[in-house]
Design a protein around this motif. Sequence first.
Motif, PDB file in Angstrom:
ATOM      1  N   GLN A 189     -46.836 -46.557  41.773  1.00 38.65           N
ATOM      2  CA  GLN A 189     -47.404 -45.998  43.003  1.00 38.65           C
ATOM      3  C   GLN A 189     -48.824 -45.489  42.809  1.00 38.65           C
ATOM      4  OE1 GLN A 189     -45.000 -42.929  44.906  1.00 38.65           O
ATOM      5  NE2 GLN A 189     -46.851 -41.943  45.673  1.00 38.65           N
ATOM      6  N   CYS A 190     -49.052 -44.720  41.736  1.00 39.41           N
ATOM      7  CA  CYS A 190     -50.344 -44.042  41.560  1.00 39.41           C
ATOM      8  C   CYS A 190     -51.342 -44.834  40.729  1.00 39.41           C
ATOM      9  CB  CYS A 190     -50.130 -42.676  40.899  1.00 39.41           C
ATOM     10  SG  CYS A 190     -49.295 -41.491  41.954  1.00 39.41           S
ATOM     11  N   PHE A 191     -50.878 -45.447  39.651  1.00 38.19           N
ATOM     12  CA  PHE A 191     -51.805 -46.008  38.668  1.00 38.19           C
ATOM     13  C   PHE A 191     -51.985 -47.521  38.765  1.00 38.19           C
ATOM     14  CE2 PHE A 191     -50.055 -42.313  36.015  1.00 38.19           C
ATOM     15  CZ  PHE A 191     -50.900 -41.429  36.644  1.00 38.19           C
ATOM     16  N   ILE A 243     -44.137 -43.275  39.382  1.00 37.53           N
ATOM     17  CA  ILE A 243     -45.475 -42.711  39.280  1.00 37.53           C
ATOM     18  C   ILE A 243     -46.479 -43.753  38.808  1.00 37.53           C
ATOM     19  CG2 ILE A 243     -45.050 -41.834  36.946  1.00 37.53           C
ATOM     20  CD1 ILE A 243     -47.260 -40.173  39.619  1.00 37.53           C
ATOM     21  N   SER A 244     -46.082 -44.606  37.874  1.00 36.28           N
ATOM     22  CA  SER A 244     -46.990 -45.625  37.366  1.00 36.28           C
ATOM     23  C   SER A 244     -47.331 -46.653  38.440  1.00 36.28           C
ATOM     24  CB  SER A 244     -46.391 -46.324  36.144  1.00 36.28           C
ATOM     25  OG  SER A 244     -47.225 -47.366  35.704  1.00 36.28           O
ATOM     26  N   GLU A 275     -57.448 -40.740  36.097  1.00 36.61           N
ATOM     27  CA  GLU A 275     -56.011 -40.554  36.284  1.00 36.61           C
ATOM     28  C   GLU A 275     -55.734 -39.456  37.303  1.00 36.61           C
ATOM     29  OE1 GLU A 275     -52.312 -38.911  33.657  1.00 36.61           O
ATOM     30  OE2 GLU A 275     -53.424 -40.601  32.808  1.00 36.61           O
ATOM     31  N   ASP A 276     -56.426 -38.311  37.172  1.00 39.39           N
ATOM     32  CA  ASP A 276     -56.233 -37.227  38.141  1.00 39.39           C
ATOM     33  C   ASP A 276     -56.651 -37.657  39.537  1.00 39.39           C
ATOM     34  OD1 ASP A 276     -55.175 -35.494  36.285  1.00 39.39           O
ATOM     35  OD2 ASP A 276     -57.057 -34.436  35.913  1.00 39.39           O
ATOM     36  N   ASP A 277     -57.733 -38.432  39.628  1.00 38.40           N
ATOM     37  CA  ASP A 277     -58.165 -38.910  40.943  1.00 38.40           C
ATOM     38  C   ASP A 277     -57.094 -39.787  41.582  1.00 38.40           C
ATOM     39  OD1 ASP A 277     -60.569 -37.582  40.911  1.00 38.40           O
ATOM     40  OD2 ASP A 277     -61.763 -39.316  40.320  1.00 38.40           O
ATOM     41  N   LEU A 278     -56.497 -40.677  40.810  1.00 38.61           N
ATOM     42  CA  LEU A 278     -55.464 -41.558  41.355  1.00 38.61           C
ATOM     43  C   LEU A 278     -54.257 -40.764  41.846  1.00 38.61           C
ATOM     44  CD1 LEU A 278     -55.680 -44.437  38.735  1.00 38.61           C
ATOM     45  CD2 LEU A 278     -56.207 -44.639  41.180  1.00 38.61           C
ATOM     46  N   ARG A 279     -53.922 -39.690  41.157  1.00 36.07           N
ATOM     47  CA  ARG A 279     -52.819 -38.833  41.599  1.00 36.07           C
ATOM     48  C   ARG A 279     -53.135 -38.170  42.939  1.00 36.07           C
ATOM     49  NH1 ARG A 279     -48.985 -37.549  37.561  1.00 36.07           N
ATOM     50  NH2 ARG A 279     -49.571 -38.228  35.462  1.00 36.07           N
ATOM     51  N   GLN A 280     -54.424 -38.047  43.253  1.00 32.02           N
ATOM     52  CA  GLN A 280     -54.860 -37.410  44.506  1.00 32.02           C
ATOM     53  C   GLN A 280     -55.290 -38.446  45.546  1.00 32.02           C
ATOM     54  OE1 GLN A 280     -57.792 -34.300  43.619  1.00 32.02           O
ATOM     55  NE2 GLN A 280     -56.849 -34.026  41.613  1.00 32.02           N
ATOM     56  N   ASN A 281     -54.807 -39.685  45.381  1.00 33.48           N
ATOM     57  CA  ASN A 281     -55.091 -40.776  46.317  1.00 33.48           C
ATOM     58  C   ASN A 281     -56.576 -41.116  46.403  1.00 33.48           C
ATOM     59  OD1 ASN A 281     -52.314 -41.031  47.104  1.00 33.48           O
ATOM     60  ND2 ASN A 281     -52.560 -39.244  48.429  1.00 33.48           N
TER      61      ASN A 281
END
Length: 348
Positions: free
Chosen positions: A16-18, A13-14, A255-261
């Motif tokens: 890939q997303c962040f 998760i770190s 952070e939430d935006d990054l989780r949503q690409n």
Amino acid sequence: MTSIRTALVGFGISGQCFQAPIIESVDGLDLVAVVSTNPDKVNTFLPGVKVFPSLETLLSDCDAELVVIATPNDLHYPMAKLALEANRHVVIEKPFVIDSENGEKLIELAKQKDRLLSVYQSRRFDGDFLTIQHLKNCNQLGDIHTFYSSYNRYRPEVKDRWREQDLPGAGILYDLGAHLIDQALILFGMPDSVMAHLRNQRPGAQAVDHFHLVLSYPDTEVILHGNCLSTAPGPRFQVFGSKGTYIKYGMDSQEDDLRQNKGPWSTNWGLDPVEHYGLLTDSNGHEQPLKTFKGGYEAFYQLIASAIQHGTPLPVEPSDALDVIRVIEAAYQSEQRGCRIELSRSTT
């Protein structure tokens, strides 16, 4: 100027997303390689990026100048050590390391190798924190006597993942707490002492999922709190000073935006919705909403690129990251001994 060839170690998760989306958004960096045991997953998100099965093979077969480590916390020290020994610049996802002794070793090794070492404390670039820094630097609140910072979530079920297992470096104090401690140290420096209450609060919890820290300064009390059983998060920040008060609800959206690409290329990236603006109250009781500063996690890697190419200051000095670990260690000691733990600032 040629972009800095960059390798990412870990693609959970770190990574890939962040990490990957932010690194790719920075002009001065070129993400050329990833260490992962799941090359198909990496190539789905990062077509054309070379995937290595281990850090050792990457260091042997790839000429990346910068290695970013986004692995479970217990691997931060040995992997950073390998990368520094191979003469690579290193960024480590927070927390820096599990214990301060290994942090000191990495700092000394980076000096010996003349390589840059930094820690990805992304929440230094949250809009709400940047707003509080501005209020403090401009003395708009006067002398701050009480500072509350909380990060409460509702995650009642314990998941089968390393962060929630009985492992060194697991639990939310090393995870969320590292952010809150780092922000507090930026604002107020190293505290004189730490008093902590740590709990494994949820049924079946193996790692700390509730923390309450009091960092004491000569004229200021800093309270840092986090848990996983809050159906409502409460205020994110409460800052009380001799001339005014600032109270802020709502989390930074990045952070939430990054989780949503979504990322720095997206509309409204780093912007706080109006309904989340903090409330500033002056000494006469006059209240006004205060527009939140724009956040931007990409600033961290822009500063990393500049530090490598031009010798400018790092966005996070390793000595600062080491002080965060010292506060975490003091918190565990406080819980074990049931007393306040005295501290001194790092001289490393």
